[in-house]
Design an enzyme around this catalytic site. Sequence first.
Site, PDB file in Angstrom:
ATOM      1  N   LYS A  79      98.271  65.768  22.501  1.00  0.00           N
ATOM      2  CA  LYS A  79      98.139  66.977  23.308  1.00  0.00           C
ATOM      3  C   LYS A  79      98.973  68.113  22.726  1.00  0.00           C
ATOM      4  CE  LYS A  79      99.652  69.846  26.654  1.00  0.00           C
ATOM      5  NZ  LYS A  79     100.971  70.494  26.849  1.00  0.00           N
ATOM      6  N   ASP A 106      94.951  68.886  27.847  1.00  0.00           N
ATOM      7  CA  ASP A 106      96.083  68.727  28.747  1.00  0.00           C
ATOM      8  C   ASP A 106      95.526  68.365  30.113  1.00  0.00           C
ATOM      9  OD1 ASP A 106      95.017  71.021  29.732  1.00  0.00           O
ATOM     10  OD2 ASP A 106      96.885  72.134  29.806  1.00  0.00           O
TER      11      ASP A 106
END
Length: 221
Positions: free
Chosen positions: A129, A147
Amino acid sequence: MTRKRILDIDRFVATIESNYRQWDPPIITFIANRGATPFEVLVSTLLSLRTKDEVTGVAARRLLRAARTPETMVALTPQEIERLIYPVGFYPTKARRLLAISRLLLDRYGGKVPDTLEELTALPGVGRKTANLVLVEGFKIPAICVDTHVHRISNRIGYVKTKNADKTELALRKKLPRRHWVRYNELLVAFGQVLCRPVSPFCSRCPVADMCPQIGVDRHR
DNA sequence: AAAACGGGGGC
DNA sequence: GCCCCAGTTTT
């Protein structure tokens, strides 16, 4: 006879885009709208761990005013960093990580943030991420950063149907047209922070409510 | 008092 | 894949 509903992703993205400037989400305002450097994106993301976006935004501004490069970061003591980032929580861990990564960037990369997924994820405390966010927001290299907002909303609107963020990233890689990759993350983060929140989303003010199969399902406002 | 906020890493 | 991590704010 039920018909499969297909989300018009172009219309979805365009609609969010046309509403984007009315919103003022702290993280995106800080990272994307401001054209943050890769190091600033990295620092902001490390602060965001298990911390609300508004709090992260305030703390990131304060810390980065004091240190916007690895050189200036390593000049700070852990205690100074901890004081600057209040109240994000997890101070020892976050201060240690910020310093470790800054030193590593200086040692290995001459103080520059690397621009490949492999090199980024090799940094301590940097996973998929964070690495993808640095690529797409710091370097503007097409990448898909899943995310919590991107994961939640992509599933909520029925564009993908996956349990975890890694699966969502794979699915989006296949489905999402490449021309949307750079913008998708920041649009959805802004949308997710302001309207399409995890609980009690503001469906009554949502510009894409007509495309969302979840209307009336979640407790909404 | 409990839940929400989020992502990395170890196994 | 599942579990651990561990501080502050919101409900």
